[in-house]
Design a protein around this motif. Structure first.
Motif, short mmCIF file in Angstrom:
data_model
loop_
_atom_site.label_atom_id
_atom_site.label_comp_id
_atom_site.label_asym_id
_atom_site.label_seq_id
_atom_site.Cartn_x
_atom_site.Cartn_y
_atom_site.Cartn_z
N ARG A 73 0.83 -1.20 0.00
CA ARG A 73 0.00 0.00 0.00
C ARG A 73 0.87 1.25 0.00
O ARG A 73 2.00 1.24 0.48
N ALA A 74 0.30 2.29 -0.55
CA ALA A 74 1.00 3.57 -0.61
C ALA A 74 0.14 4.61 0.11
O ALA A 74 -1.08 4.46 0.17
N PRO A 75 0.75 5.61 0.68
CA PRO A 75 2.18 5.91 0.61
C PRO A 75 3.01 5.04 1.54
O PRO A 75 2.53 4.55 2.56
N ALA A 76 4.25 4.88 1.14
CA ALA A 76 5.21 4.12 1.95
C ALA A 76 6.59 4.74 1.76
O ALA A 76 6.90 5.26 0.69
N ALA A 77 7.39 4.69 2.81
CA ALA A 77 8.78 5.16 2.75
C ALA A 77 9.68 3.98 3.09
O ALA A 77 9.45 3.28 4.07
N LEU A 78 10.69 3.77 2.26
CA LEU A 78 11.68 2.72 2.49
C LEU A 78 13.03 3.39 2.65
O LEU A 78 13.38 4.28 1.87
N LEU A 79 13.79 2.96 3.63
CA LEU A 79 15.10 3.55 3.87
C LEU A 79 16.19 2.52 3.61
O LEU A 79 16.11 1.40 4.11
N PHE A 80 17.17 2.92 2.81
CA PHE A 80 18.31 2.07 2.48
C PHE A 80 19.59 2.79 2.91
O PHE A 80 19.72 3.99 2.72
N VAL A 81 20.50 2.04 3.50
CA VAL A 81 21.80 2.58 3.88
C VAL A 81 22.86 1.70 3.22
O VAL A 81 22.91 0.49 3.47
N ASP A 82 23.64 2.33 2.36
CA ASP A 82 24.69 1.61 1.63
C ASP A 82 24.17 0.34 0.97
O ASP A 82 24.79 -0.72 1.03
N GLY A 83 22.99 0.45 0.36
CA GLY A 83 22.44 -0.68 -0.39
C GLY A 83 21.70 -1.72 0.42
O GLY A 83 21.25 -2.72 -0.12
N ARG A 84 21.54 -1.49 1.72
CA ARG A 84 20.82 -2.45 2.57
C ARG A 84 19.54 -1.84 3.08
O ARG A 84 19.54 -0.72 3.57
N ALA A 85 18.44 -2.58 2.99
CA ALA A 85 17.16 -2.10 3.51
C ALA A 85 17.27 -1.99 5.03
O ALA A 85 17.68 -2.94 5.70
N ARG A 86 16.92 -0.84 5.57
CA ARG A 86 17.06 -0.60 7.01
C ARG A 86 15.76 -0.22 7.70
O ARG A 86 15.71 -0.17 8.92
N GLY A 87 14.72 0.08 6.94
CA GLY A 87 13.46 0.45 7.59
C GLY A 87 12.37 0.71 6.59
O GLY A 87 12.62 0.94 5.41
N ARG A 88 11.14 0.67 7.10
CA ARG A 88 9.95 0.84 6.26
C ARG A 88 8.90 1.58 7.10
O ARG A 88 8.73 1.28 8.28
N LEU A 89 8.23 2.51 6.45
CA LEU A 89 7.20 3.30 7.12
C LEU A 89 6.01 3.40 6.18
O LEU A 89 6.18 3.70 4.99
#
Length: 111
Positions: A73-89
């Motif tokens: 579902r949207a909206p969604a925020a995905l956070l990546f650090v140096d190519g690794r998934a680190r979080g989802r909101l």
């Protein structure tokens, strides 16, 4: 002068965005009022936070992006650090909530 922008995420750019060095926030938006309200907020965030690479996609126009990134579902925020998934909101996203989310994840990793 540095120009900050929210980059458009396309199927061809997914690997570039999610595997980039540094900190990347991917916003998956839809064609609804809540998502449209986020666009100017993301631009402001991009201007204030040069440490974040911001990407956005319209998942109604390109549903394969949501599927590829595992978002239902949207909206969604995905956070990546140096190519690794680190979080989802997901859910009700506003500029301050996205920024606090990014900061809270960044406190737990070495960047």
């Amino acid at each position: 002068m540095t120009t900050a922008a929210v980059r458009r995420l396309t199927p061809a750019a997914v690997d570039v965005a999610t595997n980039a060095p540094g900190v990347t926030v991917v916003m998956l938006l839809s064609d609804d009022p809540r998502s449209r309200e986020l666009v100017p907020q993301l631009r402001r965030l991009a201007w204030r936070r040069s440490d974040l690479a911001l990407w956005a996609a319209d998942v109604d126009a390109e549903p394969q992006l949501a599927e590829r990134l595992g978002v239902d579902r949207a909206p969604a925020a995905l956070l990546f650090v140096d190519g690794r998934a680190r979080g989802r909101l997901t859910g009700e996203l506003r500029e301050p909530r996205v920024e606090v989310f990014a900061d809270s994840v960044l406190e737990t990793v070495d960047v």
